[in-house]
Enzyme design. Structure first.
Site, PDB file in Angstrom:
ATOM      1  CB  CYS A 152      -0.952  -0.002   1.196  1.00 48.78           C
ATOM      2  SG  CYS A 152      -2.096  -1.384   1.129  1.00 48.78           S
ATOM      3  CG  HIS A 206      -3.207   3.572   1.758  1.00 43.01           C
ATOM      4  ND1 HIS A 206      -3.666   3.098   0.552  1.00 43.01           N
ATOM      5  CD2 HIS A 206      -3.297   2.541   2.633  1.00 43.01           C
ATOM      6  CE1 HIS A 206      -4.013   1.828   0.692  1.00 43.01           C
ATOM      7  NE2 HIS A 206      -3.811   1.468   1.952  1.00 43.01           N
ATOM      8  CG  ASN A 247      -6.696  -0.663   0.934  1.00 41.64           C
ATOM      9  OD1 ASN A 247      -5.922  -0.288   0.054  1.00 41.64           O
ATOM     10  ND2 ASN A 247      -6.285  -1.092   2.121  1.00 41.64           N
TER      11      ASN A 247
HETATM   12  O1  UT7 Z   1      -3.930  -0.989   3.423  1.00 38.38           O
HETATM   13  C1  UT7 Z   1      -3.017  -1.505   4.302  1.00 38.38           C
HETATM   14  C2  UT7 Z   1      -3.321  -1.107   5.646  1.00 38.38           C
HETATM   15  N1  UT7 Z   1      -4.559  -1.707   6.097  1.00 38.38           N
HETATM   16  C3  UT7 Z   1      -5.248  -1.080   6.983  1.00 38.38           C
HETATM   17  O2  UT7 Z   1      -4.864  -0.002   7.342  1.00 38.38           O
HETATM   18  C4  UT7 Z   1      -6.454  -1.743   7.569  1.00 38.38           C
HETATM   19  C5  UT7 Z   1      -6.509  -1.411   9.007  1.00 38.38           C
HETATM   20  N2  UT7 Z   1      -7.614  -2.032   9.742  1.00 38.38           N
HETATM   21  C6  UT7 Z   1      -8.912  -1.703   9.560  1.00 38.38           C
HETATM   22  O3  UT7 Z   1      -9.245  -0.923   8.690  1.00 38.38           O
HETATM   23  C7  UT7 Z   1      -9.916  -2.291  10.521  1.00 38.38           C
HETATM   24  O4  UT7 Z   1      -9.241  -2.935  11.568  1.00 38.38           O
HETATM   25  C8  UT7 Z   1     -10.882  -3.292   9.847  1.00 38.38           C
HETATM   26  C9  UT7 Z   1     -11.850  -2.550   8.973  1.00 38.38           C
HETATM   27  C10 UT7 Z   1     -10.108  -4.308   9.026  1.00 38.38           C
HETATM   28  C11 UT7 Z   1     -11.704  -4.023  10.900  1.00 38.38           C
HETATM   29  O5  UT7 Z   1     -12.387  -3.120  11.741  1.00 38.38           O
HETATM   30  P1  UT7 Z   1     -12.348  -3.303  13.336  1.00 38.38           P
HETATM   31  O6  UT7 Z   1     -13.196  -2.259  13.895  1.00 38.38           O
HETATM   32  O7  UT7 Z   1     -10.882  -3.312  13.720  1.00 38.38           O
HETATM   33  O8  UT7 Z   1     -13.035  -4.700  13.511  1.00 38.38           O
HETATM   34  P2  UT7 Z   1     -12.461  -6.045  14.144  1.00 38.38           P
HETATM   35  O9  UT7 Z   1     -11.463  -6.674  13.227  1.00 38.38           O
HETATM   36  O10 UT7 Z   1     -12.050  -5.771  15.533  1.00 38.38           O
HETATM   37  O11 UT7 Z   1     -13.770  -6.941  14.127  1.00 38.38           O
HETATM   38  C12 UT7 Z   1     -14.923  -6.596  14.910  1.00 38.38           C
HETATM   39  C13 UT7 Z   1     -16.022  -7.595  14.679  1.00 38.38           C
HETATM   40  C14 UT7 Z   1     -15.571  -9.042  14.812  1.00 38.38           C
HETATM   41  O12 UT7 Z   1     -16.594  -9.766  15.469  1.00 38.38           O
HETATM   42  P3  UT7 Z   1     -16.465 -10.137  17.027  1.00 38.38           P
HETATM   43  O13 UT7 Z   1     -15.209 -10.968  17.122  1.00 38.38           O
HETATM   44  O14 UT7 Z   1     -16.343  -8.824  17.735  1.00 38.38           O
HETATM   45  O15 UT7 Z   1     -17.720 -10.885  17.281  1.00 38.38           O
HETATM   46  C15 UT7 Z   1     -15.464  -9.519  13.389  1.00 38.38           C
HETATM   47  O16 UT7 Z   1     -15.651 -10.911  13.253  1.00 38.38           O
HETATM   48  O17 UT7 Z   1     -16.539  -7.482  13.344  1.00 38.38           O
HETATM   49  C16 UT7 Z   1     -16.579  -8.778  12.727  1.00 38.38           C
HETATM   50  N3  UT7 Z   1     -16.375  -8.612  11.297  1.00 38.38           N
HETATM   51  C17 UT7 Z   1     -17.372  -8.413  10.410  1.00 38.38           C
HETATM   52  N4  UT7 Z   1     -18.709  -8.338  10.564  1.00 38.38           N
HETATM   53  C18 UT7 Z   1     -19.458  -8.119   9.445  1.00 38.38           C
HETATM   54  C19 UT7 Z   1     -15.184  -8.608  10.608  1.00 38.38           C
HETATM   55  N5  UT7 Z   1     -15.419  -8.423   9.313  1.00 38.38           N
HETATM   56  C20 UT7 Z   1     -16.759  -8.303   9.156  1.00 38.38           C
HETATM   57  C21 UT7 Z   1     -17.589  -8.083   8.039  1.00 38.38           C
HETATM   58  N6  UT7 Z   1     -18.923  -7.996   8.242  1.00 38.38           N
HETATM   59  N7  UT7 Z   1     -17.098  -7.931   6.793  1.00 38.38           N
END
Ligand code: UT7
Length: 321
Positions: free
Chosen positions: A113, A248, A278
């Site tokens: 990225c 980004h 992204n």
């Molecule tokens: O480009 C390179 C750099 N990349 C980035 O900068 C990405 C950085 N990270 C992010 O943007 C965020 O961490 C994400 C968007 C990937 C995830 O958001 P989050 O608020 O950190 O969510 P999380 O991973 O902590 O997941 C929260 C909950 C989980 O459920 P439980 O364990 O709390 O029950 C996941 O299983 O959301 C669930 N979840 C989803 N639910 C519905 C994860 N993906 C999905 C989904 N739809 N697509």
């Protein structure tokens, strides 16, 4: 003084637009979750015949036309991608061939990225040493082809696309245009937080993207705030002097948090993550081109580019247009 000046930009997207509602039918997710956690509403996905090189070539042609530069005068092409058409040759050489430029330098940069920042920094250095006079710097990706479409934690986050800029070595005044400062960093310690689980020298397969999103998020906010501070200090400017930040586009919440840390109003941040998701190395030049073409970014503006991605790699670059 000789500086590398951005004289044109272009971008390209695949034909097929995939909305969050479309993904609801494919994996266990909701439009509400995706919008709330990421800001993404849609992404473009490459179809048959659309490849990293075809998108890159399209974006490069538009950038050349915008700059009024002939493809034959391009002496350097640097293409940032983590999804090349082939393991080799470099996709940059395919773009070179498609554009009809011959004999110059053409190579790919793999910094995921942050790839566009790495490519821009490298091109700027090479132009200042006189290795070439005019360069194309391209970010192009087809991440849809390395996504695990059963993994809802990653497949909803990415899209395909390309962006390009023309960079020209020009003799300018101190307060004139050009790239003023660039800082790049890498730290291989965190490879396992964001990687592809394959490759020619390990599995022999292309592999799929794996990410521990929450941890990447934490590192992104810290690293980006730090590197932005370094660039501001190197260029002897303050956050208030910046007209536009072109970040980004990984997550709207990262953009907000980084702007807040810098004390920048959100109106100065170019946001396209809602439209493109992204697109890895393509996201910065794509967002830049959108904001230039819709008239937000103008000649004379002070623009900060920044990105963070797998490796980890991260960087920022400040340019006067
Ligand atoms: O480009 C390179 C750099 N990349 C980035 O900068 C990405 C950085 N990270 C992010 O943007 C965020 O961490 C994400 C968007 C990937 C995830 O958001 P989050 O608020 O950190 O969510 P999380 O991973 O902590 O997941 C929260 C909950 C989980 O459920 P439980 O364990 O709390 O029950 C996941 O299983 O959301 C669930 N979840 C989803 N639910 C519905 C994860 N993906 C999905 C989904 N739809 N697509």
């Amino acid at each position: 003084m000789i500086r590398a000046v951005i004289t044109g930009s272009g971008s390209a997207l695949p034909k097929d637009c995939v909305t969050n509602a479309d993904l609801e039918a494919r994996v266990d997710t909701t439009d509400e979750w995706i919008v709330e956690r990421t800001g993404i509403r849609q992404r473009y996905i490459a179809g048959e015949g659309e490849t990293t090189s075809s998108l890159a070539t399209d974006a490069a042609r538009k950038a050349l036309a915008d700059a009024g530069v002939d493809a034959a005068d391009i002496g350097l092409i640097i293409l940032a991608t983590a999804t090349p058409d082939h393991t080799f040759p470099a996709t940059a050489t395919q773009v070179q061939q498609a554009l009809g430029c011959r004999g110059g330098v053409a190579f790919d940069v793999a910094a995921v990225c942050s790839g566009f920042l790495y490519a821009l920094g490298t091109a700027e250095s090479l132009l200042r040493t006189g290795m070439a006079k005019k360069a194309l710097v391209i970010g192009a990706e087809t991440f849809s082809r390395i996504l695990d479409w059963e993994d809802r934690t990653t497949c909803v986050l990415f899209g395909d696309g390309a962006g390009a800029v023309v960079l020209e070595a020009q003799d300018v005044a101190e307060d004139g245009p050009g790239i003023l400062a660039t800082k790049l960093h890498a730290d291989g310690e965190h490879k396992d937080l964001l990687y592809v689980d394959g490759g020619p020298s390990t599995t022999g397969e292309v592999g799929k993207l794996r990410m521990k999103g929450r941890e990447v998020f934490r590192h992104a906010v810290v690293n980006l705030a730090e590197v932005l501070g370094e660039v501001l200090s190197d260029a002897s400017v303050t956050a208030e002097d910046i007209d536009w930040v072109v970040p980004h586009q990984a997550n709207a919440r990262i953009l907000d948090a980084t702007a807040r840390k810098l004390g920048l109003p959100p109106e100065k941040v170019v946001v396209t993550v809602d439209q493109h998701a992204n697109t890895s190395a393509a996201s910065v030049p794509l967002a830049f081109d959108v904001a230039r073409k819709d008239g937000r970014i103008k000649s004379g503006d002070l623009v900060m580019f920044e990105a963070m991605g797998g490796g980890f790699t991260w960087g920022a670059s400040l340019a006067r247009l």
